[in-house]
Design a protein around this motif. Structure first.
Motif, PDB file in Angstrom:
ATOM      1  N   GLY A  33      -1.106  -2.287  -8.675  1.00  0.00           N
ATOM      2  CA  GLY A  33      -2.488  -2.422  -8.237  1.00  0.00           C
ATOM      3  C   GLY A  33      -2.865  -1.429  -7.152  1.00  0.00           C
ATOM      4  O   GLY A  33      -3.886  -0.731  -7.254  1.00  0.00           O
ATOM      5  N   PHE A  34      -2.034  -1.351  -6.112  1.00  0.00           N
ATOM      6  CA  PHE A  34      -2.345  -0.403  -5.033  1.00  0.00           C
ATOM      7  C   PHE A  34      -2.154   1.038  -5.486  1.00  0.00           C
ATOM      8  O   PHE A  34      -2.888   1.931  -5.052  1.00  0.00           O
ATOM      9  N   GLY A  35      -1.189   1.268  -6.370  1.00  0.00           N
ATOM     10  CA  GLY A  35      -1.028   2.614  -6.929  1.00  0.00           C
ATOM     11  C   GLY A  35      -2.269   3.049  -7.693  1.00  0.00           C
ATOM     12  O   GLY A  35      -2.718   4.187  -7.587  1.00  0.00           O
ATOM     13  N   ALA A  36      -2.830   2.118  -8.461  1.00  0.00           N
ATOM     14  CA  ALA A  36      -4.057   2.421  -9.205  1.00  0.00           C
ATOM     15  C   ALA A  36      -5.212   2.710  -8.251  1.00  0.00           C
ATOM     16  O   ALA A  36      -6.024   3.609  -8.498  1.00  0.00           O
ATOM     17  N   LEU A  37      -5.298   1.963  -7.154  1.00  0.00           N
ATOM     18  CA  LEU A  37      -6.362   2.220  -6.173  1.00  0.00           C
ATOM     19  C   LEU A  37      -6.223   3.612  -5.558  1.00  0.00           C
ATOM     20  O   LEU A  37      -7.230   4.295  -5.324  1.00  0.00           O
ATOM     21  N   TRP A  38      -4.986   4.038  -5.285  1.00  0.00           N
ATOM     22  CA  TRP A  38      -4.772   5.377  -4.744  1.00  0.00           C
ATOM     23  C   TRP A  38      -5.220   6.450  -5.746  1.00  0.00           C
ATOM     24  O   TRP A  38      -5.687   7.523  -5.352  1.00  0.00           O
ATOM     25  N   GLN A  85       5.490 -10.298  -8.353  1.00  0.00           N
ATOM     26  CA  GLN A  85       4.520 -10.069  -7.280  1.00  0.00           C
ATOM     27  C   GLN A  85       4.612  -8.625  -6.792  1.00  0.00           C
ATOM     28  O   GLN A  85       3.591  -7.949  -6.644  1.00  0.00           O
ATOM     29  N   VAL A  86       5.811  -8.144  -6.554  1.00  0.00           N
ATOM     30  CA  VAL A  86       5.996  -6.771  -6.080  1.00  0.00           C
ATOM     31  C   VAL A  86       5.462  -5.780  -7.112  1.00  0.00           C
ATOM     32  O   VAL A  86       4.761  -4.823  -6.773  1.00  0.00           O
ATOM     33  N   THR A  87       5.761  -6.015  -8.380  1.00  0.00           N
ATOM     34  CA  THR A  87       5.316  -5.116  -9.439  1.00  0.00           C
ATOM     35  C   THR A  87       3.793  -5.082  -9.531  1.00  0.00           C
ATOM     36  O   THR A  87       3.192  -4.008  -9.602  1.00  0.00           O
ATOM     37  N   LEU A  88       3.169  -6.261  -9.532  1.00  0.00           N
ATOM     38  CA  LEU A  88       1.711  -6.310  -9.658  1.00  0.00           C
ATOM     39  C   LEU A  88       1.014  -5.628  -8.487  1.00  0.00           C
ATOM     40  O   LEU A  88       0.077  -4.845  -8.681  1.00  0.00           O
ATOM     41  N   TYR A  89       1.467  -5.907  -7.273  1.00  0.00           N
ATOM     42  CA  TYR A  89       0.847  -5.265  -6.105  1.00  0.00           C
ATOM     43  C   TYR A  89       1.133  -3.769  -6.069  1.00  0.00           C
ATOM     44  O   TYR A  89       0.267  -2.967  -5.689  1.00  0.00           O
ATOM     45  N   ASN A  90       2.343  -3.384  -6.455  1.00  0.00           N
ATOM     46  CA  ASN A  90       2.712  -1.974  -6.492  1.00  0.00           C
ATOM     47  C   ASN A  90       1.801  -1.222  -7.458  1.00  0.00           C
ATOM     48  O   ASN A  90       1.223  -0.186  -7.113  1.00  0.00           O
ATOM     49  N   ILE A 120       0.838  -1.197   0.000  1.00  0.00           N
ATOM     50  CA  ILE A 120       0.000   0.000   0.000  1.00  0.00           C
ATOM     51  C   ILE A 120       0.874   1.248   0.000  1.00  0.00           C
ATOM     52  O   ILE A 120       0.618   2.195  -0.747  1.00  0.00           O
ATOM     53  N   VAL A 121       1.920   1.242   0.806  1.00  0.00           N
ATOM     54  CA  VAL A 121       2.836   2.387   0.881  1.00  0.00           C
ATOM     55  C   VAL A 121       3.627   2.533  -0.414  1.00  0.00           C
ATOM     56  O   VAL A 121       3.776   3.641  -0.940  1.00  0.00           O
ATOM     57  N   PHE A 122       4.139   1.419  -0.950  1.00  0.00           N
ATOM     58  CA  PHE A 122       4.873   1.483  -2.202  1.00  0.00           C
ATOM     59  C   PHE A 122       3.995   2.025  -3.323  1.00  0.00           C
ATOM     60  O   PHE A 122       4.419   2.864  -4.115  1.00  0.00           O
ATOM     61  N   GLY A 123       2.757   1.534  -3.414  1.00  0.00           N
ATOM     62  CA  GLY A 123       1.838   2.016  -4.443  1.00  0.00           C
ATOM     63  C   GLY A 123       1.549   3.495  -4.309  1.00  0.00           C
ATOM     64  O   GLY A 123       1.461   4.216  -5.303  1.00  0.00           O
ATOM     65  N   PHE A 124       1.427   3.946  -3.067  1.00  0.00           N
ATOM     66  CA  PHE A 124       1.170   5.365  -2.830  1.00  0.00           C
ATOM     67  C   PHE A 124       2.321   6.224  -3.328  1.00  0.00           C
ATOM     68  O   PHE A 124       2.122   7.197  -4.051  1.00  0.00           O
ATOM     69  N   PHE A 125       3.549   5.853  -2.973  1.00  0.00           N
ATOM     70  CA  PHE A 125       4.687   6.691  -3.333  1.00  0.00           C
ATOM     71  C   PHE A 125       5.104   6.562  -4.790  1.00  0.00           C
ATOM     72  O   PHE A 125       5.527   7.541  -5.402  1.00  0.00           O
ATOM     73  N   SER A 126       4.982   5.376  -5.371  1.00  0.00           N
ATOM     74  CA  SER A 126       5.449   5.226  -6.744  1.00  0.00           C
ATOM     75  C   SER A 126       4.449   5.748  -7.756  1.00  0.00           C
ATOM     76  O   SER A 126       4.771   6.577  -8.594  1.00  0.00           O
ATOM     77  N   LEU A 127       3.230   5.269  -7.672  1.00  0.00           N
ATOM     78  CA  LEU A 127       2.275   5.594  -8.718  1.00  0.00           C
ATOM     79  C   LEU A 127       1.401   6.793  -8.403  1.00  0.00           C
ATOM     80  O   LEU A 127       0.956   7.474  -9.311  1.00  0.00           O
ATOM     81  N   PHE A 128       1.166   7.058  -7.145  1.00  0.00           N
ATOM     82  CA  PHE A 128       0.319   8.201  -6.839  1.00  0.00           C
ATOM     83  C   PHE A 128       1.166   9.464  -6.668  1.00  0.00           C
ATOM     84  O   PHE A 128       1.081  10.387  -7.464  1.00  0.00           O
ATOM     85  N   VAL A 129       2.022   9.488  -5.680  1.00  0.00           N
ATOM     86  CA  VAL A 129       2.840  10.687  -5.431  1.00  0.00           C
ATOM     87  C   VAL A 129       3.800  10.938  -6.591  1.00  0.00           C
ATOM     88  O   VAL A 129       3.860  12.046  -7.126  1.00  0.00           O
ATOM     89  N   GLY A 130       4.557   9.909  -6.982  1.00  0.00           N
ATOM     90  CA  GLY A 130       5.556  10.091  -8.026  1.00  0.00           C
ATOM     91  C   GLY A 130       4.973  10.530  -9.352  1.00  0.00           C
ATOM     92  O   GLY A 130       5.442  11.492  -9.968  1.00  0.00           O
ATOM     93  N   GLU A 131       3.939   9.846  -9.796  1.00  0.00           N
ATOM     94  CA  GLU A 131       3.360  10.178 -11.097  1.00  0.00           C
ATOM     95  C   GLU A 131       2.586  11.498 -11.051  1.00  0.00           C
ATOM     96  O   GLU A 131       2.591  12.244 -12.028  1.00  0.00           O
ATOM     97  N   MET A 132       1.943  11.784  -9.939  1.00  0.00           N
ATOM     98  CA  MET A 132       1.236  13.067  -9.823  1.00  0.00           C
ATOM     99  C   MET A 132       2.226  14.235  -9.824  1.00  0.00           C
ATOM    100  O   MET A 132       2.000  15.247 -10.474  1.00  0.00           O
ATOM    101  N   LEU A 133       3.339  14.075  -9.091  1.00  0.00           N
ATOM    102  CA  LEU A 133       4.343  15.135  -9.093  1.00  0.00           C
ATOM    103  C   LEU A 133       4.930  15.333 -10.491  1.00  0.00           C
ATOM    104  O   LEU A 133       5.170  16.456 -10.924  1.00  0.00           O
ATOM    105  N   GLN A 134       5.141  14.239 -11.198  1.00  0.00           N
ATOM    106  CA  GLN A 134       5.690  14.340 -12.546  1.00  0.00           C
ATOM    107  C   GLN A 134       4.699  15.032 -13.483  1.00  0.00           C
ATOM    108  O   GLN A 134       5.081  15.887 -14.273  1.00  0.00           O
TER     109      GLN A 134
END
Length: 166
Positions: A123-128, A116-121, A2-16
């Motif tokens: 997936g949770f990033g998309a949920l965020w 597994q890490v990539t898929l969950y990362n 959940i934390v990885f998804g938040f920082f990689s796909l939500f925070v990182g991509e939004m900042l970009q």
């Protein structure tokens, strides 16, 4: 995850996405992606006491000066007092955050399968990102999106991204 998804796909991509509104793609690439390895090394030193070589800090300073020189001569330029400073600052902030994210993700990958890490990362990033997507998607003119854009999206997802990760 959940934390990885938040920082990689939500925070990182939004900042970009926000950064590119205020600066050029060249600056975003240089200031953002061009400094990630530096911040990853600094995170490793600060968080895990990993030693820095005696030339690491002078080399990092020289690399930052190089990024600044190149970015300042790019179209739109690196102008701390001008129009691009917001985007450049957001790109740098993303780089700082992403460096720490990559460091912790690398340690996580030692204990878990990469797929597994990539898929969950992802997936949770998309949920965020779902609340923002629904908020913006309701008013988006989906019918005006050309078929070639949908085809490019499908191509980006399936044969390139999915195949590349698997």
């Amino acid at each position: 995850y959940i934390v990885f998804g938040f920082f990689s796909l939500f925070v990182g991509e939004m900042l970009q996405a926000l950064a590119v509104r205020y600066t050029s793609v060249a600056n975003l690439t240089l200031v953002g992606n061009g400094t990630v390895s530096l911040f990853t090394a600094l995170w490793a030193w600060a968080a895990f006491k990993e030693p820095l070589g005696r030339l690491t800090l002078p080399g990092a300073a020289l690399a930052l000066v190089g990024v600044g020189v190149i970015a300042s001569h790019a179209p739109g330029g690196l102008n701390l007092g001008g129009e691009t400073w917001r985007g450049d600052a957001l790109a740098l902030l993303r780089s700082v955050i992403h460096g720490g994210y990559l460091l912790y993700l690398g340690r996580w990958l030692r204990e878990h399968m990469a797929l597994q890490v990539t898929l969950y990362n992802v997936g949770f990033g998309a949920l965020w990102a779902l609340p923002y997507t629904f908020w913006q998607g309701i008013h988006f003119p989906w019918g005006q999106v050309p078929a070639s854009t949908w085809a490019a999206l499908v191509w980006s997802i399936f044969p390139t991204t999915l195949f590349g990760f698997v």
